[in-house]
Design a protein around this motif. Structure first.
Motif, PDB file in Angstrom:
ATOM      1  N   GLY A   1      -6.368   7.361   7.945  1.00 51.49           N
ATOM      2  CA  GLY A   1      -7.509   6.114   7.983  1.00 51.49           C
ATOM      3  C   GLY A   1      -6.108   4.945   7.809  1.00 51.49           C
ATOM      4  N   ILE A   2      -5.955   4.507   7.251  1.00 53.08           N
ATOM      5  CA  ILE A   2      -4.822   3.578   6.797  1.00 53.08           C
ATOM      6  C   ILE A   2      -3.679   3.988   6.697  1.00 53.08           C
ATOM      7  CG2 ILE A   2      -3.573   1.603   5.957  1.00 53.08           C
ATOM      8  CD1 ILE A   2      -7.175   0.801   4.908  1.00 53.08           C
ATOM      9  N   PRO A   3      -2.456   4.370   7.926  1.00 54.43           N
ATOM     10  CA  PRO A   3      -1.189   4.806   8.018  1.00 54.43           C
ATOM     11  C   PRO A   3      -0.309   3.919   7.098  1.00 54.43           C
ATOM     12  CG  PRO A   3      -1.856   4.116   9.871  1.00 54.43           C
ATOM     13  CD  PRO A   3      -2.725   4.283   9.128  1.00 54.43           C
ATOM     14  N   ALA A   4      -0.013   3.499   5.826  1.00 58.06           N
ATOM     15  CA  ALA A   4       0.724   2.808   5.293  1.00 58.06           C
ATOM     16  C   ALA A   4       2.230   3.884   5.621  1.00 58.06           C
ATOM     17  CB  ALA A   4       0.464   2.732   3.759  1.00 58.06           C
TER      18      ALA A   4
ATOM     19  N   ILE B   1       0.628  -5.913   3.115  1.00 62.23           N
ATOM     20  CA  ILE B   1       1.872  -6.521   3.139  1.00 62.23           C
ATOM     21  C   ILE B   1       3.176  -6.139   3.051  1.00 62.23           C
ATOM     22  CG2 ILE B   1       0.518  -8.319   2.814  1.00 62.23           C
ATOM     23  CD1 ILE B   1       0.919  -8.717   0.475  1.00 62.23           C
ATOM     24  N   ASP B   2       4.027  -6.409   3.302  1.00 61.50           N
ATOM     25  CA  ASP B   2       6.028  -6.172   3.428  1.00 61.50           C
ATOM     26  C   ASP B   2       6.181  -6.728   1.791  1.00 61.50           C
ATOM     27  OD1 ASP B   2       6.875  -6.156   6.464  1.00 61.50           O
ATOM     28  OD2 ASP B   2       5.767  -4.651   5.795  1.00 61.50           O
TER      29      ASP B   2
ATOM     30  N   THR C   1       0.801  -1.011  -0.059  1.00 65.49           N
ATOM     31  CA  THR C   1      -0.020  -0.348  -0.227  1.00 65.49           C
ATOM     32  C   THR C   1       1.030   0.670  -0.010  1.00 65.49           C
ATOM     33  OG1 THR C   1      -1.857  -1.505   1.199  1.00 65.49           O
ATOM     34  CG2 THR C   1      -1.730   1.461   1.224  1.00 65.49           C
ATOM     35  N   ALA C   2       2.029   1.257   0.221  1.00 63.74           N
ATOM     36  CA  ALA C   2       3.047   2.548   0.510  1.00 63.74           C
ATOM     37  C   ALA C   2       3.620   2.649  -0.973  1.00 63.74           C
ATOM     38  CB  ALA C   2       3.956   2.315   1.377  1.00 63.74           C
ATOM     39  N   ILE C   3       3.492   1.318  -1.223  1.00 72.60           N
ATOM     40  CA  ILE C   3       4.297   1.946  -2.361  1.00 72.60           C
ATOM     41  C   ILE C   3       2.758   2.005  -3.514  1.00 72.60           C
ATOM     42  CG2 ILE C   3       5.193   0.876  -4.780  1.00 72.60           C
ATOM     43  CD1 ILE C   3       6.387  -1.142  -3.745  1.00 72.60           C
TER      44      ILE C   3
ATOM     45  N   ALA D   1       6.449   9.325   3.694  1.00 69.87           N
ATOM     46  CA  ALA D   1       6.932   9.468   2.183  1.00 69.87           C
ATOM     47  C   ALA D   1       5.908  10.033   2.060  1.00 69.87           C
ATOM     48  CB  ALA D   1       7.194   8.355   1.984  1.00 69.87           C
ATOM     49  N   THR D   2       4.563   9.898   2.117  1.00 71.49           N
ATOM     50  CA  THR D   2       3.758  10.633   0.729  1.00 71.49           C
ATOM     51  C   THR D   2       3.751  11.851   1.572  1.00 71.49           C
ATOM     52  OG1 THR D   2       2.333  10.037   2.618  1.00 71.49           O
ATOM     53  CG2 THR D   2       1.888   8.841   0.787  1.00 71.49           C
TER      54      THR D   2
END
Length: 559
Positions: free
Chosen positions: A121-124, A541-542, A97-99, A128-129
């Motif tokens: 909501g979902i801190p991924a 997921i990592d 999700t971060a990517i 970075a953002t």
């Protein structure tokens, strides 16, 4: 899953990284140099000579050039930084999700703000953002401030320079010229008819009774100190005048023992006429201008009886006596220096310095053609036709020759009783202004019947346009961008021999990952309702995609 690594791709990535860092560093150095220039006022040494006709042109050119430069420059910076930052994210162990969020943030400032908002909501990938958003904000700051980094502004100082001038005062006698052709004063005085129609007309080189030098160029902005000549008149009544109607001549003794003879003609009421003397003593103290006036004068009654000369106007009903006065005037020209605007050549402030008497300039008033308005009594013999110069002088003191002619045509047998009182100050000012006007016009006509004016030099306090800088926001933005670029691209952390099998995280790349990665496929296939939140939650997921130059490739996933 295997993928062979091409060494040229590693070299391309290293070249892109070096180019990215060099361009960011150059931008910071440019702004630092401009700040140093602003602090030390180096830019004040860069001066441009502007005029009101182009002061709106060059600022637009400068602003457009700066905007074009920064638009292209920052576009290259965003392109390189985006590619390097996403490549680093792909070879790090991050949430899927971060990517996704990082890749989406690079779509633009709006997408970046949306990605930051999604972290609530979902801190991924909050940091970075946020870094991507800050970088794009700095790009926007550069776009906004680029047009104001360099500005043209007028400094509060001037520089002294020399400009060529056209002399305002002419040698009307010809004594100062080697080759001199007598001017056509009849043609020159005709210009008074046009000038008389525009009493508020402003002409370069003349102001009332002052003629002055004018610059030969209007490209220099500032004020020039030039030479000028102010003409003055001093008038007095001529006593003991004898008038002969048969000879149409008046004569008067002068103070030096000589006698002046003046051809005269019977005037209408309230007129001023310049006389043409047949003999005037060459003594400089003699009169320069002789006038015959049929108005009232501001004098004592006792003096009036001594100087008034009666003239008879014949009519059918009865003869009428018109009292006229003969006035002698001396003219002088005062050498002055004046300050003028170099672009409009308008007079600023006169500064008298010295005075010289002249015995020549009075002759300008006696070489005029007729005005066309003839006044005659019943005999048809006695009468007059005022000249163009007479009409102009009368207009300056407030008399209207045209109205008088209309009245005489309606009532030729009865000249009206004079009701106009002429003051000495007004007459002197009118004569001086007329001489100045004729002198100025003779210079404007030049070789075409006038007098070619000479040339001179004048000192000009030139106002200059120089560069003024506005750099603080732009410099701060460029420094922040350099730091973020180094951080997001992993300049000090990433291994130079690591490379991801994909170069971006767009829709096509993610489809490819879902097809080749079983873990990614399993994580996403369990999502029944593909909302944004559900997909982002499933993507927590990592993952790490990295390939090395030793061809040891791995796709690591940990749930």
């Amino acid at each position: 899953m295997t993928r062979s690594t091409n060494p040229s791709e590693n070299e391309s990535g290293s070249f892109s990284a070096r180019t990215c860092y060099v361009l960011h560093g150059m931008l910071v150095m440019i702004h630092i140099v401009l700040i140093m220039s602003y602090i030390s006022r180096w830019e004040h040494h860069v001066t441009l000579s502007f005029t009101p006709t182009n002061t709106d042109f060059w600022p637009v050119v400068l602003s457009a050039s700066l905007q074009a430069f920064y638009t292209l420059y920052t576009a290259v910076l965003v392109f390189l930084t985006q590619r390097l930052a996403i490549s680093r994210a792909l070879i790090r162990r991050l949430k899927l999700t971060a990517i996704h969020d990082i890749s989406g943030a690079w779509a633009g400032l709006g997408s970046a703000l949306s990605s930051v908002w999604k972290q609530t909501g979902i801190p991924a990938s909050l940091w970075a953002t946020t870094a991507v958003t800050t970088y794009l904000v700095c790009i926007s700051v550069l776009h906004v401030t680029s047009s104001t980094l360099l500005q043209f502004q007028t400094f509060n100082f001037s520089m002294t320079t020399h400009v060529s001038t056209t002399l305002g005062w002419l040698s009307v006698s010809g004594t100062d010229a080697v080759v001199w052709t007598p001017p056509n004063w009849g043609a020159i005085t005709t210009s008074l008819l046009v000038i008389n129609q525009f009493p508020g007309l402003v002409s370069a080189g003349i102001s009332n009774n002052t003629v002055y030098d004018t610059p030969q160029t209007s490209s220099v902005v500032g004020h020039a100190t030039v030479n000028a000549t102010t003409i003055a008149s001093n008038c007095g009544l001529l006593p003991n005048v004898t008038y002969s109607r048969n000879n149409s001549t008046a004569s008067a003794p002068l103070g030096n023992g000589d006698t002046v003879f003046m051809p005269t003609s019977l005037p209408w009421t309230d007129q001023i006429q310049v006389l043409h003397p047949e003999f005037v003593a060459l003594d400089p103290s003699g009169p320069d201008v002789l006038l015959m006036v049929s108005t009232l004068l501001e004098i004592e009654p006792s003096v009036q009886k001594e100087v008034a000369v009666p003239m008879i106007w014949e009519s059918r009903l009865s003869n009428q006596s018109i009292e006229v006065y003969f006035i002698q005037c001396s003219l002088s020209n005062s050498n002055t220096t004046v300050v003028i605007d170099t672009q409009t050549s308008t007079l600023q402030n006169p500064l008298p310095t010295s005075t010289d008497w002249s015995v020549y300039i009075g002759a300008l008033l006696t070489a005029s053609g007729g005005s066309g308005y003839q006044f005659r009594d019943l005999s048809g013999f006695a009468g007059s036709e005022p000249s163009i110069v007479d009409e102009y002088i009368m207009s300056l003191v407030g008399l209207n020759l045209t109205a008088q002619y209309i009245q005489s045509a309606a009532h030729p047998n009865k000249p009206p009783v004079s009701n106009f009182t002429l003051s000495k100050d007004k007459l002197e000012a009118a004569i001086a202004q007329t001489v100045a006007q004729l002198t100025w016009m003779a210079g404007r006509m030049g070789y075409n019947g006038g007098i070619q004016p000479g040339e001179g030099m004048a000192l000009v306090d030139e106002e200059v346009i120089a560069l003024r800088l506005n750099l603080m926001f732009a410099t701060s933005a460029s420094v922040i961008m350099l730091g973020l670029a180094l951080h997001m691209t992993g300049a000090f952390y990433a291994s130079h021999d690591s490379q991801a099998p994909i170069s971006d995280a767009g829709a096509l790349q993610l489809l490819w990952l879902g097809h080749h990665s079983a873990s990614v496929h399993e994580a996403l296939q369990d999502v029944d309702d593909p909302t944004e939140d559900n997909l982002r939650r499933a993507g927590m997921i990592d993952v790490c995609f990295a390939s090395t130059t030793s061809d040891e490739e791995e796709l690591l996933t940990h749930q």
